[in-house]
Design a protein around this motif. Structure first.
Motif, PDB file in Angstrom:
ATOM      1  N   CYS A   1     -13.309  -6.913  -7.789  1.00 18.04           N
ATOM      2  CA  CYS A   1     -12.963  -7.219  -6.396  1.00 18.04           C
ATOM      3  C   CYS A   1     -14.031  -6.640  -5.474  1.00 18.04           C
ATOM      4  O   CYS A   1     -14.490  -5.509  -5.684  1.00 18.04           O
ATOM      5  N   PRO A   2     -14.485  -7.387  -4.452  1.00 16.67           N
ATOM      6  CA  PRO A   2     -15.425  -6.821  -3.473  1.00 16.67           C
ATOM      7  C   PRO A   2     -14.855  -5.545  -2.865  1.00 16.67           C
ATOM      8  O   PRO A   2     -13.662  -5.458  -2.580  1.00 16.67           O
ATOM      9  N   TRP A   3     -15.717  -4.582  -2.646  1.00 12.82           N
ATOM     10  CA  TRP A   3     -15.239  -3.264  -2.234  1.00 12.82           C
ATOM     11  C   TRP A   3     -14.493  -3.304  -0.906  1.00 12.82           C
ATOM     12  O   TRP A   3     -13.487  -2.616  -0.740  1.00 12.82           O
ATOM     13  N   ALA A   4     -14.972  -4.072   0.041  1.00 14.87           N
ATOM     14  CA  ALA A   4     -14.281  -4.128   1.338  1.00 14.87           C
ATOM     15  C   ALA A   4     -12.871  -4.687   1.181  1.00 14.87           C
ATOM     16  O   ALA A   4     -11.917  -4.188   1.791  1.00 14.87           O
ATOM     17  N   GLU A   5     -12.732  -5.718   0.341  1.00 17.27           N
ATOM     18  CA  GLU A   5     -11.403  -6.300   0.105  1.00 17.27           C
ATOM     19  C   GLU A   5     -10.507  -5.318  -0.634  1.00 17.27           C
ATOM     20  O   GLU A   5      -9.311  -5.192  -0.331  1.00 17.27           O
ATOM     21  N   LEU A   6     -11.078  -4.620  -1.608  1.00 17.11           N
ATOM     22  CA  LEU A   6     -10.301  -3.650  -2.362  1.00 17.11           C
ATOM     23  C   LEU A   6      -9.821  -2.523  -1.449  1.00 17.11           C
ATOM     24  O   LEU A   6      -8.657  -2.099  -1.514  1.00 17.11           O
TER      25      LEU A   6
ATOM     26  N   ALA B   1      -9.172  -2.598   1.729  1.00 13.39           N
ATOM     27  CA  ALA B   1      -8.075  -3.068   2.574  1.00 13.39           C
ATOM     28  C   ALA B   1      -6.788  -3.244   1.772  1.00 13.39           C
ATOM     29  O   ALA B   1      -5.691  -2.923   2.245  1.00 13.39           O
ATOM     30  N   ALA B   2      -6.931  -3.719   0.542  1.00 11.47           N
ATOM     31  CA  ALA B   2      -5.757  -4.031  -0.270  1.00 11.47           C
ATOM     32  C   ALA B   2      -4.981  -2.788  -0.677  1.00 11.47           C
ATOM     33  O   ALA B   2      -3.761  -2.854  -0.890  1.00 11.47           O
TER      34      ALA B   2
ATOM     35  N   THR C   1       0.855  -1.183   0.000  1.00 11.24           N
ATOM     36  CA  THR C   1       0.000   0.000   0.000  1.00 11.24           C
ATOM     37  C   THR C   1       0.898   1.242   0.000  1.00 11.24           C
ATOM     38  O   THR C   1       2.089   1.147   0.286  1.00 11.24           O
TER      39      THR C   1
ATOM     40  N   ASP D   1     -10.934   1.286   6.032  1.00 11.96           N
ATOM     41  CA  ASP D   1     -12.064   0.388   5.850  1.00 11.96           C
ATOM     42  C   ASP D   1     -12.847   0.862   4.622  1.00 11.96           C
ATOM     43  O   ASP D   1     -12.469   1.838   3.954  1.00 11.96           O
ATOM     44  N   GLN D   2     -13.958   0.206   4.306  1.00 15.81           N
ATOM     45  CA  GLN D   2     -14.745   0.569   3.133  1.00 15.81           C
ATOM     46  C   GLN D   2     -15.334   1.967   3.267  1.00 15.81           C
ATOM     47  O   GLN D   2     -15.448   2.704   2.277  1.00 15.81           O
TER      48      GLN D   2
END
Length: 265
Positions: free
Chosen positions: A216-221, A223-224, A167, A229-230
């Motif tokens: 990609c699911p938004w919550a995962e994106l 974090a990545a 990140t 958080d989202q």
């Protein structure tokens, strides 16, 4: 109704890649009905715009801190050269921060290379212009650039960007890594990018959301790419894009406004 806006990525000659981050073309057809989205953009761009009657204009469009939405102009095509970090001052004669949010005529900028570039881009067709630039641009820029400052700003940009497996770093950590103060790092970004390190990182992350939200699911994106958080991602997205992600990706966009006039230097 078919899309009236077409975009194409053009190949960048190898010899130009240290200075040109990418080349693309955009064409608007007869009946632009959808808003034309100008995404947040950390790069300064040299634009060759061909109007409805074939008139060719060369512009410099500075970094865009937030998205804008306009109605576009019919039968307009543009070829855009995205300048790499550290290219603006040696090519155009001004720091990148002076161009933020502006569109100015290329030949009105003080750098002697800017005037020569404008002349070449107005006279030549895109393929001929790129071949010409591949011959002359590296020589112009190598002579004018401060190599050490260019390397520092590019290292800073890399550290503040979303990268595979990493990140964006914190400003204090990037400054320490580059052995400069935080103030010096901000000055390097002002000259070589135009945005502050923090705002550059915000733009870069929102652009990453735009690129990968469908995959990609938004919550995962979130974090990545370094959001807390989202909710943090949604707030940042709304600030830079004018609407939250769900609205943007379902086509509920802000009202389009007329294209802005060219702002003279």
């Amino acid at each position: 109704m078919p899309d009236t806006v077409s975009r194409e990525v053009l190949p960048t000659p190898e010899v130009l890649r240290p200075w040109i981050a990418g080349i693309g073309s955009v064409s608007v057809g007869d009946e632009p009905t959808e808003p034309f989205v100008h995404l947040p953009e950390a790069a300064t761009r040299v634009v060759v715009r061909t109007g409805e009657h074939g008139t060719r204009t060369t512009l410099v469009v500075g970094p865009r801190a937030r998205a804008s939405y306009d109605r576009g102009k019919r039968r307009v095509s543009c070829v855009e050269l995205r300048l790499a970090p550290g290219t603006v001052r040696p090519l155009l004669g001004v720091p990148a921060v002076d161009l933020v949010g502006r569109a100015v005529r290329l030949d009105e900028l003080p750098g002697p290379s800017a005037r020569r570039l404008s002349d070449a881009l107005r006279r030549l067709e895109p393929e001929e212009a790129l071949a010409h630039l591949a011959e002359v641009l590296p020589e112009w820029l190598t002579a004018a650039a401060d190599r050490s400052r260019t390397e520092l700003v590019r290292a800073g940009v890399e550290a503040m960007s979303v990268r595979t497996g990493r990140t964006p770093a914190q400003v204090v950590d990037v400054a320490r890594e580059l052995a400069v103060s935080e103030r010096q790092l901000r000055n390097l970004f002002a000259e070589g990018v135009g945005l502050s390190p923090k705002h550059y990182a915000r733009v870069n992350r929102v652009r990453t959301v735009l690129d990968f939200a469908a995959a990609c699911p938004w919550a995962e994106l979130a974090a990545a790419i370094g959001y807390y958080d989202q909710s943090h991602m949604t707030t940042d997205f709304r600030t830079l894009m004018g609407v939250p992600p769900r609205s943007y990706f379902t086509g509920r966009l802000p009202d389009a406004t007329p294209c802005q006039a060219i702002r003279r230097g």
